[in-house]
Design a protein around this motif. Structure first.
Motif, PDB file in Angstrom:
ATOM      1  N   GLU A 148      -9.175   3.307  -3.281  1.00 60.63           N
ATOM      2  CA  GLU A 148      -8.805   3.382  -1.621  1.00 60.63           C
ATOM      3  C   GLU A 148      -9.870   4.494  -1.367  1.00 60.63           C
ATOM      4  O   GLU A 148      -9.543   5.674  -2.139  1.00 60.63           O
ATOM      5  CB  GLU A 148      -7.244   4.095  -1.646  1.00 60.63           C
ATOM      6  CG  GLU A 148      -6.827   2.447  -1.394  1.00 60.63           C
ATOM      7  CD  GLU A 148      -6.287   1.129  -0.309  1.00 60.63           C
ATOM      8  OE1 GLU A 148      -6.994   2.019   0.644  1.00 60.63           O
ATOM      9  OE2 GLU A 148      -5.959   0.589  -0.591  1.00 60.63           O
ATOM     10  N   GLU A 202       1.201  -1.043   0.323  1.00 58.34           N
ATOM     11  CA  GLU A 202      -0.004   0.101  -0.114  1.00 58.34           C
ATOM     12  C   GLU A 202       0.851   1.258  -0.099  1.00 58.34           C
ATOM     13  O   GLU A 202       0.318   2.424  -0.715  1.00 58.34           O
ATOM     14  CB  GLU A 202      -1.163  -0.265   1.675  1.00 58.34           C
ATOM     15  CG  GLU A 202      -2.144   1.244   0.821  1.00 58.34           C
ATOM     16  CD  GLU A 202      -2.894   1.679   2.341  1.00 58.34           C
ATOM     17  OE1 GLU A 202      -3.561   2.384   2.407  1.00 58.34           O
ATOM     18  OE2 GLU A 202      -3.324   0.022   2.251  1.00 58.34           O
ATOM     19  N   GLU A 215      -8.599   8.479  -0.962  1.00 57.11           N
ATOM     20  CA  GLU A 215      -7.331   9.113  -1.648  1.00 57.11           C
ATOM     21  C   GLU A 215      -8.133   9.355  -2.744  1.00 57.11           C
ATOM     22  O   GLU A 215      -7.564  10.118  -4.027  1.00 57.11           O
ATOM     23  CB  GLU A 215      -6.669   7.690  -2.449  1.00 57.11           C
ATOM     24  CG  GLU A 215      -5.979   7.168  -1.183  1.00 57.11           C
ATOM     25  CD  GLU A 215      -4.734   8.153  -0.715  1.00 57.11           C
ATOM     26  OE1 GLU A 215      -4.297   9.490  -1.439  1.00 57.11           O
ATOM     27  OE2 GLU A 215      -4.143   7.970   0.053  1.00 57.11           O
ATOM     28  N   CYS A 232      -7.137   5.646  -6.698  1.00 57.92           N
ATOM     29  CA  CYS A 232      -7.153   6.194  -6.005  1.00 57.92           C
ATOM     30  C   CYS A 232      -8.874   6.255  -6.080  1.00 57.92           C
ATOM     31  O   CYS A 232      -9.780   6.732  -4.923  1.00 57.92           O
ATOM     32  CB  CYS A 232      -7.559   7.966  -6.784  1.00 57.92           C
ATOM     33  SG  CYS A 232      -5.849   8.923  -6.484  1.00 57.92           S
ATOM     34  N   ARG A 250       1.578   6.633  -6.896  1.00 55.15           N
ATOM     35  CA  ARG A 250       0.434   7.161  -7.181  1.00 55.15           C
ATOM     36  C   ARG A 250       1.027   8.970  -7.013  1.00 55.15           C
ATOM     37  O   ARG A 250       0.661   9.228  -7.923  1.00 55.15           O
ATOM     38  CB  ARG A 250      -1.114   7.605  -5.788  1.00 55.15           C
ATOM     39  CG  ARG A 250      -2.083   8.136  -6.611  1.00 55.15           C
ATOM     40  CD  ARG A 250      -2.358   9.672  -5.653  1.00 55.15           C
ATOM     41  NE  ARG A 250      -1.716   9.912  -4.461  1.00 55.15           N
ATOM     42  CZ  ARG A 250      -2.430   9.247  -4.066  1.00 55.15           C
ATOM     43  NH1 ARG A 250      -3.903   9.043  -3.304  1.00 55.15           N
ATOM     44  NH2 ARG A 250      -2.002   9.242  -2.559  1.00 55.15           N
ATOM     45  N   ASP A 251       2.018   9.554  -5.564  1.00 57.79           N
ATOM     46  CA  ASP A 251       1.743  10.683  -5.369  1.00 57.79           C
ATOM     47  C   ASP A 251       2.733  11.204  -6.205  1.00 57.79           C
ATOM     48  O   ASP A 251       2.860  12.418  -6.854  1.00 57.79           O
ATOM     49  CB  ASP A 251       3.163  10.462  -3.979  1.00 57.79           C
ATOM     50  CG  ASP A 251       1.816  10.613  -3.252  1.00 57.79           C
ATOM     51  OD1 ASP A 251       0.640  10.705  -2.954  1.00 57.79           O
ATOM     52  OD2 ASP A 251       2.715   9.568  -1.755  1.00 57.79           O
ATOM     53  N   ARG A 311       0.879   4.070  -2.527  1.00 59.90           N
ATOM     54  CA  ARG A 311       0.991   5.454  -2.225  1.00 59.90           C
ATOM     55  C   ARG A 311       1.902   6.132  -3.141  1.00 59.90           C
ATOM     56  O   ARG A 311       1.470   7.421  -3.606  1.00 59.90           O
ATOM     57  CB  ARG A 311       0.858   5.538  -1.351  1.00 59.90           C
ATOM     58  CG  ARG A 311       0.522   7.193  -0.661  1.00 59.90           C
ATOM     59  CD  ARG A 311      -0.005   7.467   0.686  1.00 59.90           C
ATOM     60  NE  ARG A 311      -1.378   6.784   0.994  1.00 59.90           N
ATOM     61  CZ  ARG A 311      -1.978   5.471   1.287  1.00 59.90           C
ATOM     62  NH1 ARG A 311      -0.717   5.045   1.711  1.00 59.90           N
ATOM     63  NH2 ARG A 311      -2.508   5.036   1.362  1.00 59.90           N
TER      64      ARG A 311
END
Length: 755
Positions: A376, A326, A379, A373, A333-334, A330
């Motif tokens: 989750e 996870e 997000e 996103c 994604r960032d 993330r």
């Protein structure tokens, strides 16, 4: 691409099945070579499919709902309508003899089965070749189980791959016996053999064999070849994993969150920390490339690294065991959120083409980031920000349907009254309007404008006026369009956003031109072009020139209109802007008909009809009357047979030939591409360069010295007057495309369409 070894019996059987069945599935254990066999088969039967052979790589499709989108992209369909994606796919393939290669179906097997079943039921001329670890299980499917390699072919594969890592390697005496035993231990699984051959960088064949014996001896007794093949591959990958350093193992696991490739900068940001510093990443990546875990690929002037699907799955399992999945998703994604956020303000500038190309290459990773996103829920706001920031990317790639899907999903998950939501609502409405889906756009636009008003968000309010004005223009409510677009121009000017103001001005000028205010329209068009020049912007400028040319033609300035269309077409060529090209060629047909060149006008009408069909929509409302009058006039001027022949000839032009026809002053259309200035060997090497292969890889593939390959590449660059390998790739792509008729599948580089 490395050489293809053996498989004569399987190829012959697969060809027989494909000639008799509509759907053929190649099944087998991971790493057995299903994809390579399918690719070889597709290449051999290519001539039997005039509409083309199309590879759909499904490894990066982690969201089943995007399966049809992925197939449409692979087929290079640039549909901008609001129709269901499957309907668009069927309509674009109807009547075409094509082969669709669905590669790596196992993780979306149910969706692939349903899609294949629907396609073959509606498209009698379509054949489907699938690769999967399990069958699709649909009616009429023929299955070919791909076995592991027999001993002689396995040894040949090992030797050929060994030569790429150890120059001068030959099979002699004891080495041959060791290689034979290695291949037997590995059950003839190609991927396992390739991983083992890579060890020759540091080990002899006897040492590789010794380590295999040690590892597999822990798992089984008796005959080594009785080891289950799936377990054999897994243990071979596990052995490769054990030979990696701790840092390499860690980066392997972390890189598994990337969908379809990773650049060094992304690896330094996402995969560093907790055992790997950013400065150490490059050395760790180099080690993984040397061990054949990461595959190095060149995309234009950028280098990317990729994990084979089986290798990636192993890495993802290790990442879960580490408890870091996870967190890494993330971080991933960032990284892409920041990438998209950087691209948005720089879209209208000198780096526009580079940003577009980068986002296109990273599309799989962007989808994975957006999916994170969605899955989750907390997000979702970050996802909304990303999807809205990609507004011009959705438009430029004709991905209006996909953009709306992400926005609708994320808007349903994050309902808080924020500025991010207000902007996302307006972008969602804009995409709907570009699909002429006014019924859906209206409520969304009103909600977005109301929320922006409550938040006193001046930029989003200006955007809402622009979008509503664009809708009025497309819906031919010209007086209302003038009011709304004029208001958005003033608001953008007040905010100091000259580029957005210029976009509104172009639409405003179009509306004013059709209302008869030609002088004001001309002044606004000139201002638009000046702003584009000041920003170093080309894509939007080409549209300003095109619609300015339409305005000039309407007031009788055929010469000025012709010149503006020519310049617009030249600006569009690097972007493969099909929508913009269709508009320009449409106007060129009108001008040509007025000049009495009726056969040429008919050819242009035939070609542009294909273009409009390929982008999934009719002309914009304010152009339809001109088109109808032009076609009627040309029909009257020519005998029916002559008109039909000219239209048919135009419809059969390649994209490159159509552009040349539009740009040339004489009426003769080019019949074929110019002769190549390259020798046969140079053309062969240019093709490998276009595939992204390095000089070392080219030398290995052609069994020549690396210096010889380097010399050939230098000669090619000199002959063509180029300075980079990327230019060779583009040139080769254009030459291959020049031989194909325009179809829904044609595309040069990633497409850029209208804003």
């Amino acid at each position: 691409m490395t050489s293809f070894v053996g498989r004569r019996r399987e190829l012959a059987e697969a060809r027989r099945l494909l000639s008799a069945a509509r759907v053929v599935t190649l099944t087998g254990v991971g790493g057995v070579g299903k994809t390579r066999l399918a690719m070889r088969l597709a290449d051999e039967v290519r001539r039997a499919f005039p509409a083309g052979v199309w590879l759909v790589d499904l490894t990066a499709v982690e969201t089943p709902e995007l399966l049809v989108h992925a197939v449409g992209e692979a087929l290079e369909i640039q549909d901008r309508s609001a129709r269901p994606a499957l309907q668009v796919l069927v309509e674009n393939l109807r009547g075409k003899q094509a082969l669709l290669l669905l590669d790596n179906c196992e993780h979306v097997i149910s969706e692939c089965a349903e899609l294949a079943d629907r396609l073959v039921r509606h498209l009698p001329d379509l054949r489907i070749l699938a690769t999967s670890r399990q069958t699709l299980g649909i009616a009429g499917e023929q299955v070919l189980h791909v076995p592991t390699l027999p001993s002689d072919e396995a040894v040949q594969l090992f030797a050929e791959r060994a030569q790429t890592v150890l120059r001068g390697f030959t099979l002699t005496g004891a080495d041959r016996r060791s290689v034979e035993l290695i291949c037997a231990r590995l059950d003839g699984i190609p991927l396992a053999i390739e991983l083992a051959s890579a060890r020759l960088r540091v080990l002899s064949p006897a040492q590789v064999l010794e380590r295999l014996d040690d590892r597999f001896g822990l798992l089984t007794t008796g005959s080594r070849t009785a080891l289950p093949r799936r377990q054999t591959l897994r243990e071979m990958i596990g052995w490769s994993h054990a030979l990696c350093t701790k840092q390499e193992q860690l980066l392997w696991a972390r890189a598994s969150v990337f969908a379809d490739g990773i650049e060094l900068e992304a690896a330094e940001e996402v995969c560093s920390g907790d055992g790997i510093s950013p400065e150490e990443v490059i050395d760790v990546v180099t080690g993984l490339v040397d061990k054949s875990i990461l595959i190095r690929e060149e995309h234009a002037h950028r280098v990317r690294y990729r994990l084979l699907e089986t290798i990636k799955q192993y890495g993802r399992e290790r990442l879960r065991e580490l408890g870091q999945e996870e967190e890494l998703r993330r971080r991933h994604r960032d990284w892409f959120h920041r990438l998209v956020a950087r691209a948005e303000p720089e879209w209208f500038g000198p780096g526009q083409a580079e940003w577009f190309a980068l986002l296109r290459v990273e599309q799989g990773n962007i989808r994975v980031a957006l999916d994170f996103c969605v899955t989750e829920r907390h997000e979702a706001r970050s996802g909304l920000s990303m999807a809205a920031a990609l507004c011009y990317y959705w438009i430029a790639t004709s991905s209006l349907r996909e953009g709306r899907r992400w926005l609708d999903l994320l808007l349903s998950l994050d309902t808080a009254p924020t500025a991010v939501r207000a902007k996302a609502l307006i972008v969602d409405a804009r995409l709907a309007i570009l699909q002429s889906d006014f019924a859906s756009a209206g409520p969304v636009l009103r909600d977005g404008r109301a929320l922006a008003g409550r938040l006193d968000d001046a930029r989003t309010l200006a955007m809402s006026m622009h979008v509503e004005g664009l809708g009025a223009l497309i819906d031919q409510d010209l007086p209302r369009a003038v009011i709304l677009l004029g208001t958005s121009c003033k608001r953008y000017e007040h905010l100091g956003d000259r580029m957005s103001a210029a976009i509104s001005q172009m639409y405003l000028a179009t509306a004013q031109s059709y209302l008869g205010d030609h002088d004001q329209a001309a002044a606004l068009f000139d201002d638009c072009v000046a702003v584009c020049d000041a920003h170093g912007e080309l894509w939007f400028k080409s549209y300003a020139l095109c619609v300015s040319g339409i305005a000039a033609w309407r007031v009788g300035d055929a010469s000025g209109a012709h010149a503006l269309q020519l310049e617009s077409i030249r600006l569009k060529r690097p972007f493969n802007d099909r929508l913009g090209l269709a508009m320009c060629v449409e106007v060129m047909a009108w001008i040509t008909a007025e000049q009495g060149e009726n056969e040429r006008a008919a050819r242009l009408l035939g070609a542009v009809a294909n273009l409009w069909k390929s982008i999934g929509g009719p002309l914009f409302g304010y152009l339809t009357d001109h088109h109808a009058r032009c076609e009627e006039a040309v029909r009257r001027a020519l005998p029916a047979r002559t008109f039909d022949d000219a239209v048919h000839k135009g419809a059969g032009l390649s994209l490159a030939a159509l552009i040349e026809l539009a740009l040339r002053e004489d009426a003769a259309a080019p019949e074929a591409a110019e002769p190549s200035p390259l020798t046969r060997r140079e053309a062969e090497i240019a093709e490998l360069v276009a595939r992204g292969m390095s000089n070392k890889e080219i030398a290995a593939a052609l069994v020549i010295a690396q210096r010889t390959a380097e010399a050939h590449v230098e000669h090619i660059l000199a002959k063509l007057g180029f300075k980079s390998r990327a230019q060779i790739a583009v040139w080769m792509s254009e030459r291959s495309r020049a031989q194909r008729p325009i179809s829904v599948h044609d595309r040069t580089d990633p497409p850029v369409a209208t804003a």
